[in-house]
Design an enzyme around this catalytic site. Sequence first.
Site, PDB file in Angstrom:
ATOM      1  N   ARG A  85       1.012  -1.174   0.128  1.00  0.00           N
ATOM      2  CA  ARG A  85      -0.027   0.068  -0.063  1.00  0.00           C
ATOM      3  C   ARG A  85       0.644   1.183  -0.065  1.00  0.00           C
ATOM      4  O   ARG A  85       2.085   1.111   0.013  1.00  0.00           O
ATOM      5  CB  ARG A  85      -1.075  -0.095   1.311  1.00  0.00           C
ATOM      6  N   GLY A  86       0.484   2.480   0.046  1.00  0.00           N
ATOM      7  CA  GLY A  86       1.027   3.536  -0.193  1.00  0.00           C
ATOM      8  C   GLY A  86       1.224   4.126  -1.738  1.00  0.00           C
ATOM      9  O   GLY A  86       1.411   3.257  -2.365  1.00  0.00           O
ATOM     10  N   ALA A  87       0.640   5.266  -2.143  1.00  0.00           N
ATOM     11  CA  ALA A  87       0.168   5.624  -3.491  1.00  0.00           C
ATOM     12  C   ALA A  87       1.440   5.014  -4.439  1.00  0.00           C
ATOM     13  O   ALA A  87       1.632   4.415  -5.471  1.00  0.00           O
ATOM     14  CB  ALA A  87       0.063   6.927  -3.662  1.00  0.00           C
TER      15      ALA A  87
ATOM     16  N   ARG B 202      -7.217   0.426  -6.545  1.00  0.00           N
ATOM     17  CA  ARG B 202      -7.335   1.524  -5.459  1.00  0.00           C
ATOM     18  C   ARG B 202      -7.782   2.812  -6.221  1.00  0.00           C
ATOM     19  O   ARG B 202      -6.819   3.380  -6.786  1.00  0.00           O
ATOM     20  CB  ARG B 202      -5.961   1.539  -4.602  1.00  0.00           C
TER      21      ARG B 202
ATOM     22  N   GLN C 175      -1.664   2.104   9.988  1.00  0.00           N
ATOM     23  CA  GLN C 175      -0.402   2.069   9.282  1.00  0.00           C
ATOM     24  C   GLN C 175       0.619   3.081  10.314  1.00  0.00           C
ATOM     25  O   GLN C 175       1.894   2.640   9.807  1.00  0.00           O
ATOM     26  CB  GLN C 175      -0.567   2.801   8.065  1.00  0.00           C
TER      27      GLN C 175
ATOM     28  N   ASP D 219      -2.097  10.866  -1.696  1.00  0.00           N
ATOM     29  CA  ASP D 219      -2.709   9.779  -2.745  1.00  0.00           C
ATOM     30  C   ASP D 219      -2.731  10.419  -4.067  1.00  0.00           C
ATOM     31  O   ASP D 219      -2.744   9.911  -5.055  1.00  0.00           O
ATOM     32  CB  ASP D 219      -3.763   9.383  -2.025  1.00  0.00           C
TER      33      ASP D 219
ATOM     34  N   LYS E  95      -4.357  10.005   3.595  1.00  0.00           N
ATOM     35  CA  LYS E  95      -5.072   9.060   4.569  1.00  0.00           C
ATOM     36  C   LYS E  95      -6.220   9.765   5.362  1.00  0.00           C
ATOM     37  O   LYS E  95      -6.130  10.719   5.855  1.00  0.00           O
ATOM     38  CB  LYS E  95      -3.882   8.583   5.540  1.00  0.00           C
TER      39      LYS E  95
HETATM   40  O1  MRU Z   1      -4.512   3.208   2.365  1.00  0.00           O
HETATM   41  P1  MRU Z   1      -2.939   3.306   2.217  1.00  0.00           P
HETATM   42  O2  MRU Z   1      -2.133   2.796   3.496  1.00  0.00           O
HETATM   43  O3  MRU Z   1      -2.428   3.099   0.875  1.00  0.00           O
HETATM   44  O4  MRU Z   1      -2.810   5.075   2.341  1.00  0.00           O
HETATM   45  C1  MRU Z   1      -1.526   5.573   2.330  1.00  0.00           C
HETATM   46  C2  MRU Z   1      -1.512   6.975   2.480  1.00  0.00           C
HETATM   47  O5  MRU Z   1      -2.306   7.668   2.669  1.00  0.00           O
HETATM   48  C3  MRU Z   1      -0.186   7.624   2.552  1.00  0.00           C
HETATM   49  O6  MRU Z   1       0.108   8.641   2.943  1.00  0.00           O
HETATM   50  C4  MRU Z   1      -0.050   8.148   0.735  1.00  0.00           C
HETATM   51  O7  MRU Z   1      -0.259   6.936  -0.150  1.00  0.00           O
HETATM   52  C5  MRU Z   1       1.318   8.393   0.723  1.00  0.00           C
HETATM   53  S1  MRU Z   1       2.395   7.228   0.559  1.00  0.00           S
HETATM   54  C6  MRU Z   1       4.078   7.789   0.106  1.00  0.00           C
END
Ligand code: MRU
Length: 335
Positions: free
Chosen positions: A47-49, A84, A186, A227, A238
């Site tokens: 996960r994480g964009a 996503r 997270q 994101d 988030k």
């Molecule tokens: O739902 P997630 O864990 O994928 O959400 C992640 C976030 O909100 C991060 O802050 C965002 O993707 C940036 S990650 C470098």
Amino acid sequence: MIWAETIKWCGDYAKLIDQRKLPHEEVYLDIRTAEDMYAAIKNMTIRGAPAIGVAAGYGIALAALNSKNKKSLEEKIALIESTRPTAHNLFYAVNRMRKLVEKDTVDASAFVAEAIKIHEEDKRLSDLLGENGSKLIKDNSLYMTICNAGALATGGIGTALAVFYKAKEEGKDITVFVPETRPILQGARLTTWELKKNGIKSVLIVDSAISHILKTENVSGIFTGADRIARNGDTANKIGTYSLSLSAKENSVPFYVVAPSTTFDLTLKGGKDIPIEERSKEEVTEFMGLPTAPIDIAVKNPAFDVTPHKLISGIVTEKGIIYPPFEANMGVIQC
Ligand code: MRU
């Protein structure tokens, strides 16, 4: 300073650290098909964009390795693209990979090469974000982040956490407050673990302690990932980030977003056009399989919210820091 890679390419398959098992187990999963990668992105093994974008590239490379014709490849690309909806890096990577679907025959090696390139570029972007953002960090200071915007969330050392890693490399002594980040934790599970591994002091807090901490501790700044960022600077991140930014404003704490150009969606005028992912009710009514609420209760579970640009002090990108007015200063971003 990457201690464990989130995603590795092994020639004809990928390995992912299983983020659902962290911090207690460090297990890598073998991902051999596009369907495996679809499931891993959807169930948040990864996960994480930016990491989702890198994973999507490899997922499509796997599709190319296993597809006999263009039609089946296109179906698998659409599957990966459906994982996503908020993370712009997913669509950035899918669009790049899709450009290779031109001929009737599938040249898998071209897909693999492009996926590796997306990964390598993301690593480089992380380093530059860290270098640009660390200029905002003072020695002997307190900071706050939210969720996990570190090495686990990118192909490199992170976005918001890259800023802290570079500051540490430069000899600055910092401590980072980490909100748990309900419902998937997270912050508690991933960010504290990552910061600890990299020798950065962190203090875990419950999400509802954010305003109290900003009011009573001398926090010098907040650094979050993103994101998707619209043309006017409105930023999806988030769930809870919007509340954090409101509290930052109330308590006069600078609020910075850290994101590569691959997270910007300049086709969108503002945040109201950003699609917000809704996740399952079980994420809220259960924890690790144990019920924490009546099972038949109504639940709303948006995974992201949008921070209005007027609450953002600056956006750290690989090209430098963009300050308000964002729309007028967005010129450096060409994605
Ligand atoms: O739902 P997630 O864990 O994928 O959400 C992640 C976030 O909100 C991060 O802050 C965002 O993707 C940036 S990650 C470098």
